[in-house]
Structure formats: structure tokens, C-alpha cells
Design an enzyme around this catalytic site. Structure first.
Site, short mmCIF file in Angstrom:
data_model
loop_
_atom_site.label_atom_id
_atom_site.label_comp_id
_atom_site.label_asym_id
_atom_site.label_seq_id
_atom_site.Cartn_x
_atom_site.Cartn_y
_atom_site.Cartn_z
N GLU A 1 -1.81 1.08 -59.20
CA GLU A 1 -1.87 0.42 -57.90
C GLU A 1 -2.76 -0.80 -57.94
OE1 GLU A 1 -3.03 4.21 -56.38
OE2 GLU A 1 -4.96 3.40 -55.78
N CYS B 1 -7.34 -6.92 -56.19
CA CYS B 1 -8.06 -5.88 -56.93
C CYS B 1 -7.04 -5.20 -57.83
CB CYS B 1 -8.66 -4.88 -55.94
SG CYS B 1 -9.43 -3.46 -56.76
N CYS C 1 -8.18 7.72 -65.01
CA CYS C 1 -9.50 7.30 -65.49
C CYS C 1 -10.18 8.49 -66.16
CB CYS C 1 -10.36 6.78 -64.34
SG CYS C 1 -11.97 6.17 -64.91
N CYS D 1 -15.86 10.53 -62.28
CA CYS D 1 -16.80 10.48 -61.14
C CYS D 1 -16.31 11.50 -60.10
CB CYS D 1 -16.85 9.08 -60.55
SG CYS D 1 -17.31 7.84 -61.78
N CYS E 1 -14.07 10.60 -56.87
CA CYS E 1 -13.04 9.58 -57.01
C CYS E 1 -11.66 10.19 -57.25
CB CYS E 1 -13.41 8.65 -58.16
SG CYS E 1 -12.11 7.50 -58.60
N CYS F 1 -9.68 3.70 -54.53
CA CYS F 1 -8.86 3.66 -55.75
C CYS F 1 -8.23 5.00 -56.05
CB CYS F 1 -9.67 3.16 -56.93
SG CYS F 1 -11.07 4.17 -57.39
S1 SF4 Z 1 -15.07 5.66 -59.73
FE1 SF4 Z 1 -13.08 6.53 -60.38
S2 SF4 Z 1 -11.99 4.82 -61.38
FE2 SF4 Z 1 -14.18 4.24 -61.25
S3 SF4 Z 1 -15.06 4.94 -63.19
FE3 SF4 Z 1 -15.37 6.62 -61.74
S4 SF4 Z 1 -13.58 7.99 -62.04
FE4 SF4 Z 1 -13.09 5.98 -62.97
#
Ligand code: SF4
Length: 370
Positions: free
Chosen positions: A99, A112, A119, A123, A126, A342
Site C-alpha cells: 500500500e 508515503c 515487516c 513492533c 503495528c 501502515c
Molecule cells: S512500525 Fe510496523 S512497519 Fe514500522 S518497523 Fe515496526 S513493524 Fe515494521
């Protein structure tokens, strides 16, 4: 989801090395400048297929169509939020989806983009990291996000800023990201100034030093999210391997090498990292630096147990930093209505939650001028 479409067999113009298309032309007896015409059609004239490239011979256009793809991705969804934010869900040739977002504010037109499918940083708050990383995006897939979003702008309008803050850890894909940005910033590309580009990272010290060494003028944004090792270990698991101190040292090194002030991103999670104690600890870390703190009130993600901070907590946090002389701002949330945090659009499309009827939401990208 994982089906392979016909485009996969073709070479992608935006993935090719500069010179590869010229070589292909030469092998077939065409002049090298035709390759530059193709590039100009994409970046300047917003072409989305060879057919409209009216100054190329029909035979050449047909040969190109048979062996090359102008865009390797296709638009799976296009959401427009009431505040005018556009979000595209692009499907790659291998069926994977990424996206990207276009935000308009006053005279700024900011895109963006994502750098990976998923990923691997994990985190805890997220959506992008929920299923881990599937693969790096190619440089062409990164460039295409920018070009497709630019093509949504009215004729004559230009992109002013690019932030690499979408899905994925940008610096984990540095080898594709830098050639992609170089192309976007080149005169033959979109001619965007390097200082208009911001690369976000969770903080991979070795890669941050590598970025410093390549001598560009990109801005760096480090996603800190916690001011102490113990709290960061909990929120940003990669911290257990790299350590907060090493991340901050690498950010200092980037500033010394590039002269670009580093921004520290800090997602505020209610009751977890938004208290006075954390604000004071963050001020301890940043007050002696020429750095900027960007506070991001959390955008809740369905299925995750984190909440948006109270407005009063955000104000107090900001005041403590400001009172200690730290440059600070609060990021406005754009496109909340369309899941601009995101990874959320992709996740919803995959789980079919919250999207009434994808057909209602898909909009065709406008045809290029002929
Ligand atoms: S916030 Fe999400 S996209 Fe960004 S580094 Fe952490 S897990 Fe990855």
C-alpha cells in the site's frame, strides 16, 4: 493471493537498469533515444501503456508491449478519504499486495511508500508486522508507487515530498531503495529534491551508517517509540538485538555526516509510553541534540490492545519536551477513515473486514494524455 499473472514474465521498465532498455533497442536496430522517450512518457507524460506513446513507431510499441511491462503492479483498491487522502493497494506480479498513500495539505503533496511486503521488525502496535516479512520490494515496485500516486494529481501539479514510512523496514531493503530514490530524484525521473525525501527506520545502526556513507541528502526519521531500553525492548522487539544507545549513536553519526537534522518518531500509546516519566526521559535523551521529536498519537488497529492517548496526555508530553528546549511537533492524522496507519488497508482487504464491496472502492486511474 499468490497466483502469478501474465505480467510476471515480462521485464519491467522501472526495474531495469538504466541502459537495459537502450540495449534491448539496439539489439533490434532501434536508436537508443527511443528508450529515453519511453522513460519520458512515464515520468513526464503520465503514460500507463505503450499504446499511447504516439511518437514511437507502432511496430516498436507492439514489440515493447510483448516483452516489457510499463507497470508491473496493478491497482487492487483505491480508497479516498473525506479529507482527500488517497490510498492505493497495489498488487505485484506474484499476487502480493502493498500500500501507498498520497496526502494533500496546503501546497504540500506528499506520498508515503512501502519498501517490503509485511515487516520483520515486529513492533507490537503495528498492523504491518503482524505476519512478518514476506519479501523486499524491487526498486521498480517502489518507484511505481510514487508514479501511480503522482498520476492521481491534477495535470500540472507536482509531488512536493516523499516519505518512506509505509509497510516494511526501509533500511532492510536499502539496496533497492537507494536506486529507486535515485531514479525518482533524477532529472529523467520526477526531479524531486533529495532534501524533500525522508527515510524512516526502526533503527538499524549498521544500515544507518551505510546510508550516511552513500553521500545523499535524504532526511532520516528514527522510530524510537520509547526512551528507555526496557520499554523499547517491549514495544520494538528488534531493540533487544541493537539497543537504544546504538540507535541514538548511529543517528548522531548520520547528522554529523549529512548535516541533516534527524527526526525521532514517537508513537504515543495510552498508559504505556505517554506519561510524564517517559516525556522527561525522552527530553534527557534529546535535549542536547540538534534533533526533532515527532509525536504520533496512536491510530488503533483492530485486534491489537493499544489505545489512542488522551488529548491532555499528548499536550502534556509535548509541553515537557518543549520546556526542555526540544524541537517537537504532533503529527496530524490524515486518512484515518481509510486506515492510513501502515498495513491496515492491506490487512482489511485480506480479511474482508470493513470493506463493504471492493468494487465500490476501486477507481480507475485516469488515462494518460495521448
Ligand atoms: S512500525 Fe510496523 S512497519 Fe514500522 S518497523 Fe515496526 S513493524 Fe515494521
Amino acid at each position: 493471493m499468490m497466483s502469478t499473472v501474465g505480467l510476471a514474465a515480462k521485464r519491467s521498465v522501472l526495474d531495469a537498469d538504466p541502459g537495459e532498455l537502450e540495449g534491448w533497442m539496439a539489439e533490434r536496430g532501434y536508436r537508443a533515444y527511443h528508450a529515453r522517450q519511453v522513460i519520458r512518457w512515464i515520468f513526464e507524460r503520465r503514460a500507463d501503456r505503450f499504446e499511447v506513446m504516439s511518437d514511437l513507431a507502432k511496430r516498436l510499441r507492439e514489440a515493447l508491449e510483448a516483452e516489457w511491462s510499463l507497470f508491473a503492479t496493478k491497482v487492487a483498491l483505491h480508497h479516498v478519504s473525506p479529507d482527500g487522502t488517497d490510498k492505493l493497494l497495489l498488487e505485484c506480479p506474484d499476487g502480493r499486495r502493498v500500500e501507498c498513500v498520497l496526502m494533500a495539505e496546503d501546497a504540500r503533496r506528499t506520498v508515503c511508500v512501502s519498501t517490503q511486503v509485511g515487516c520483520g521488525m515486529g513492533c507490537v502496535f503495528c498492523a504491518s508486522g503482524l505476519k512478518g516479512v514476506e519479501r523486499n520490494l524491487t526498486r521498480g515496485e517502489i518507484v511505481e508507487q510514487v508514479v501511480r500516486l503522482r498520476n492521481l494529481l491534477p495535470e500540472g501539479e507536482r509531488l512536493t515530498n516523499l516519505v518512506v514510512m509505509g509497510m516494511g523496514e526501509s533500511l532492510a531493503n536499502l539496496d533497492n531503495l537507494i536506486p529507486a530514490l535515485d531514479r525518482i530524484c533524477s532529472v529523467e525521473g520526477l526531479g524531486m529534491g533529495q532534501r524533500r525525501v525522508t527515510i524512516s527506520t526502526v533503527g538499524l545502526p549498521e544500515k544507518m551508517r551505510k546510508l550516511a556513507a552513500i553521500d545523499r541528502q535524504y532526511n532520516l526519521a528514527v522510530s524510537l517509540h520509547a526512551p528507555t531500553e526496557a520499554l523499547r525492548d517491549k514495544l520494538v522487539p528488534i531493540n533487544k538485538k541493537v539497543g537504544l544507545r546504538a540507535v541514538v549513536d548511529a543517528a548522531d553519526h548520520y547528522f554529523r555526516s549529512s548535516g541533516r537534522r534527524v527526526t525521532f518518531e514517537y508513537v504515543l500509546l495510552r498508559g504505556i509510553n505517554d506519561g510524564e516519566g517517559e516525556a522527561k526521559a525522552l527530553a534527557d535523551l534529546l535535549e542536547a541534540k540538534k534533533a526533532h521529536a515527532n509525536l504520533i498519537p496512536y491510530n488503533p488497529v483492530e485486534g491489537l490492545p493499544f489505545e489512542r492517548p488522551k488529548a491532555e496526555a499528548v499536550r502534556r508530553f509535548e509541553a515537557i519536551l518543549r520546556g526542555r528546549g526540544v524541537s517537537v511537533s504532533i503529527r496530524k492524522t490524515k486518512g484515518r477513515e481509510i486506515d492510513a496507519a501502515c498495513g491496515q488497508l492491506r490487512r482489511r482487504a485480506e480479511t474482508a473486514e470493513g470493506v463493504a464491496d471492493p468494487q465500490d472502492l476501486v477507481m480507475a486511474i485516469g488515462s494518460p494524455p495521448s
